[in-house]
Design a protein around this motif. Structure first.
Motif, mmCIF file in Angstrom:
data_model
loop_
_atom_site.group_PDB
_atom_site.id
_atom_site.type_symbol
_atom_site.label_atom_id
_atom_site.label_comp_id
_atom_site.label_asym_id
_atom_site.label_seq_id
_atom_site.Cartn_x
_atom_site.Cartn_y
_atom_site.Cartn_z
ATOM 1 N N ALA A 32 0.904 -1.360 -0.117
ATOM 2 C CA ALA A 32 0.074 0.090 0.113
ATOM 3 C C ALA A 32 0.778 1.564 0.165
ATOM 4 C CB ALA A 32 -0.835 0.038 1.231
ATOM 5 N N LEU A 33 1.896 1.299 0.669
ATOM 6 C CA LEU A 33 3.002 2.349 0.674
ATOM 7 C C LEU A 33 3.522 2.578 -0.492
ATOM 8 C CD1 LEU A 33 4.387 1.763 4.348
ATOM 9 C CD2 LEU A 33 3.056 3.629 3.649
ATOM 10 N N LEU A 34 3.923 1.624 -1.099
ATOM 11 C CA LEU A 34 4.777 1.520 -2.489
ATOM 12 C C LEU A 34 3.951 1.964 -3.558
ATOM 13 C CD1 LEU A 34 7.051 -1.300 -1.712
ATOM 14 C CD2 LEU A 34 7.985 1.054 -2.063
ATOM 15 N N LYS A 37 1.088 5.320 -1.429
ATOM 16 C CA LYS A 37 1.095 6.766 -0.357
ATOM 17 C C LYS A 37 2.514 6.665 -0.214
ATOM 18 C CE LYS A 37 -2.851 5.103 2.487
ATOM 19 N NZ LYS A 37 -3.321 4.981 3.785
ATOM 20 N N ARG A 38 3.495 6.925 -1.316
ATOM 21 C CA ARG A 38 4.914 7.199 -1.425
ATOM 22 C C ARG A 38 5.072 8.417 -0.262
ATOM 23 N NH1 ARG A 38 8.958 4.793 -4.263
ATOM 24 N NH2 ARG A 38 7.841 2.893 -5.098
ATOM 25 N N ALA A 40 3.633 9.225 2.555
ATOM 26 C CA ALA A 40 3.588 8.685 3.854
ATOM 27 C C ALA A 40 5.001 7.996 4.144
ATOM 28 C CB ALA A 40 2.454 7.814 3.843
ATOM 29 N N MET A 41 5.572 7.460 3.313
ATOM 30 C CA MET A 41 6.731 6.619 3.586
ATOM 31 C C MET A 41 7.910 7.727 4.385
ATOM 32 S SD MET A 41 7.374 4.331 0.611
ATOM 33 C CE MET A 41 8.479 2.968 1.302
ATOM 34 N N GLY A 42 8.306 9.072 3.827
ATOM 35 C CA GLY A 42 9.126 9.835 4.185
ATOM 36 C C GLY A 42 8.592 10.440 5.356
ATOM 37 N N GLU A 43 7.217 10.700 5.473
ATOM 38 C CA GLU A 43 6.732 11.008 6.792
ATOM 39 C C GLU A 43 6.862 10.222 7.932
ATOM 40 O OE1 GLU A 43 3.274 13.222 4.167
ATOM 41 O OE2 GLU A 43 2.656 12.201 5.841
ATOM 42 N N LEU A 44 6.759 8.984 7.939
ATOM 43 C CA LEU A 44 6.632 7.727 8.962
ATOM 44 C C LEU A 44 8.332 7.915 9.250
ATOM 45 C CD1 LEU A 44 5.535 6.065 10.905
ATOM 46 C CD2 LEU A 44 5.193 4.401 8.999
ATOM 47 N N ALA A 45 8.875 7.806 8.139
ATOM 48 C CA ALA A 45 10.388 7.609 8.539
ATOM 49 C C ALA A 45 11.061 8.770 9.393
ATOM 50 C CB ALA A 45 11.399 7.698 7.175
ATOM 51 N N ALA A 46 10.573 10.015 9.173
ATOM 52 C CA ALA A 46 10.973 11.217 9.607
ATOM 53 C C ALA A 46 10.297 11.155 11.171
ATOM 54 C CB ALA A 46 10.492 12.537 8.975
ATOM 55 N N ALA B 14 1.611 9.710 11.796
ATOM 56 C CA ALA B 14 2.114 9.078 10.707
ATOM 57 C C ALA B 14 1.764 7.616 10.486
ATOM 58 C CB ALA B 14 3.791 9.294 10.842
ATOM 59 N N GLN B 17 -1.644 6.316 8.851
ATOM 60 C CA GLN B 17 -1.501 6.348 7.382
ATOM 61 C C GLN B 17 -1.369 4.911 6.912
ATOM 62 O OE1 GLN B 17 0.047 9.879 5.322
ATOM 63 N NE2 GLN B 17 1.194 10.146 6.800
ATOM 64 N N PRO B 19 -2.282 1.116 6.402
ATOM 65 C CA PRO B 19 -3.634 0.540 6.358
ATOM 66 C C PRO B 19 -4.061 -0.127 7.135
ATOM 67 C CG PRO B 19 -2.242 -0.412 4.593
ATOM 68 C CD PRO B 19 -1.556 0.615 5.404
ATOM 69 N N LEU B 44 13.056 0.369 10.922
ATOM 70 C CA LEU B 44 11.968 0.713 10.178
ATOM 71 C C LEU B 44 12.163 2.145 9.613
ATOM 72 C CD1 LEU B 44 8.959 0.211 9.259
ATOM 73 C CD2 LEU B 44 8.102 1.024 11.428
ATOM 74 N N ALA B 45 12.651 2.967 9.908
ATOM 75 C CA ALA B 45 12.846 4.420 9.381
ATOM 76 C C ALA B 45 13.741 4.288 8.117
ATOM 77 C CB ALA B 45 13.094 5.496 10.222
ATOM 78 N N LEU B 48 11.963 2.006 5.407
ATOM 79 C CA LEU B 48 11.078 2.867 4.731
ATOM 80 C C LEU B 48 11.841 3.815 3.467
ATOM 81 C CD1 LEU B 48 8.746 4.041 7.684
ATOM 82 C CD2 LEU B 48 8.145 3.039 5.422
ATOM 83 N N ARG B 49 12.752 4.511 4.042
ATOM 84 C CA ARG B 49 13.690 5.408 3.198
ATOM 85 C C ARG B 49 14.287 4.653 1.994
ATOM 86 N NH1 ARG B 49 13.206 10.255 5.007
ATOM 87 N NH2 ARG B 49 13.854 10.764 7.070
ATOM 88 N N ASP B 52 11.593 3.495 -0.335
ATOM 89 C CA ASP B 52 11.048 4.646 -1.024
ATOM 90 C C ASP B 52 11.995 5.207 -2.160
ATOM 91 O OD1 ASP B 52 9.352 6.677 -1.888
ATOM 92 O OD2 ASP B 52 10.187 8.022 -0.064
ATOM 93 N N LEU B 64 6.668 -3.791 -9.116
ATOM 94 C CA LEU B 64 7.506 -3.075 -8.364
ATOM 95 C C LEU B 64 8.717 -3.638 -8.353
ATOM 96 C CD1 LEU B 64 5.320 -2.461 -5.109
ATOM 97 C CD2 LEU B 64 5.917 -0.642 -6.906
#
Lengths: 200, 200
Positions: A32-34, A37-38, A40-46, B14, B17, B19, B44-45, B48-49, B52, B64
């Motif tokens: 879902a992220l890939l 919700k691209r 959201a990935m950066g936001e969650l990582a940050a 965050a 977001q 699902p 996890l961070a 995610l990075r 992404d 993908l």
């Protein structure tokens, strides 16, 4: 030999470390992220990095905090006579959400559990004892109504009385065997207002 | 005025977001990470990075991939006569997990849905048509057995036949291990009309 993308598998494994997330949910989250919700990935990582870097424990109450002494401990609007002892930061959030309590807190980050090697030292009882000499009149023991929570409450009640303060226990309006974090506000409010003194 | 720590609230938002994660689960996840799983936060961070940054779509099959052309499209061990069309990367993973199929894939990243403004262009049908001239003999349409999935399969079947290839649709029927009594009418009628002779 299944075809896999290492970065995706790594993300699935990392997501599985979240509580309540099994292999299927983790994979669904990763896709879902890939796919959709691209950002959201950066936001969650940050958010993860920021929380990991800035959040530690308040040196006074032991709650999660982004300052050495948390905003709640520094507040001048709280009742300086009341101290409430809970097991986790989530319990503080749950009690605050009731709007019924305006004293201070001490967070044990667990409960006594001799079989797991969790004794008084692991719960920061020395810091708790230091707090007891700071002018409180009553200590509300709001550990979970489980076997370990009750044992912890009894242990702390003895300590509190040794320091000449009143010890009380939240009322058993809270369902026995449940956890504070998941109790509805009304029940939690009545449990707080219906607290009773612990007698020998 | 509830006491909150901004970094924790940001983390909760965050996590929401993801699902299937509501406000309570997000808060539980945030506290679990902060209280007991600090190493998982950095992992996890980073995952995610990394995902992404490295994962995008394969230029051939649209799945993908961490390379311009994915490992599956580059494989010399797959059957070059078979192409299977699915809606999402998760469907590719599901079919690969069966170990039954060894041809190539094309991932639509959705299905035709005129009401939502998703027409053939949005699904990369031009790239799909380009694939049809690369020596495949049969195109298996494995879109979901929903109204939109069926409509998409019909649209693609016409296209496939226009290019002189065979089009086939995955069988709809009673799930293996299921019980007739609990199967819905639509599935049971397709299972009946799609019946096959039993050979010795």
């Amino acid at each position: 030999m299944a075809y896999t993308v290492p970065a995706i598998e790594e993300l699935v494994q990392a997501l599985r470390q979240l509580p309540g997330v099994g292999p299927r949910s983790a994979r669904r989250m990763a896709y879902a992220l890939l796919e959709r919700k691209r950002p959201a990935m950066g936001e969650l990582a940050a958010a993860l990095r920021r929380a990991d870097e800035t959040v530690s424990h308040c040196q006074r109450c032991n709650n999660l905090s982004d300052a050495p002494i948390c905003g709640l401990c520094q507040s001048s609007r709280r009742d300086p006579r009341l101290l409430c002892v809970v097991e986790t930061p989530a319990d503080v959030a749950a009690i605050e959400a009731t709007g019924t309590y305006d004293g201070f807190y001490f967070v044990l980050m667990g409960h006594l559990s001799p079989l797991d090697g969790i004794g008084p030292e692991a719960l920061g009882i020395d810091r708790f004892e230091a707090l007891l000499d700071q002018g409180f009149e009553e200590v509300i023991l709001a550990t979970n109504p489980t076997v370990e929570g009750e044992a912890t409450a009894h242990f702390l009640a003895d300590l509190v009385r040794m320091h000449g303060l009143r010890a009380s226990r939240i009322a058993h309006g809270v369902p026995v065997g449940g956890e504070l974090e998941y109790v509805d506000r009304g029940t939690l409010s009545s449990a707080l207002s219906g607290r009773r003194a612990i007698e020998d």
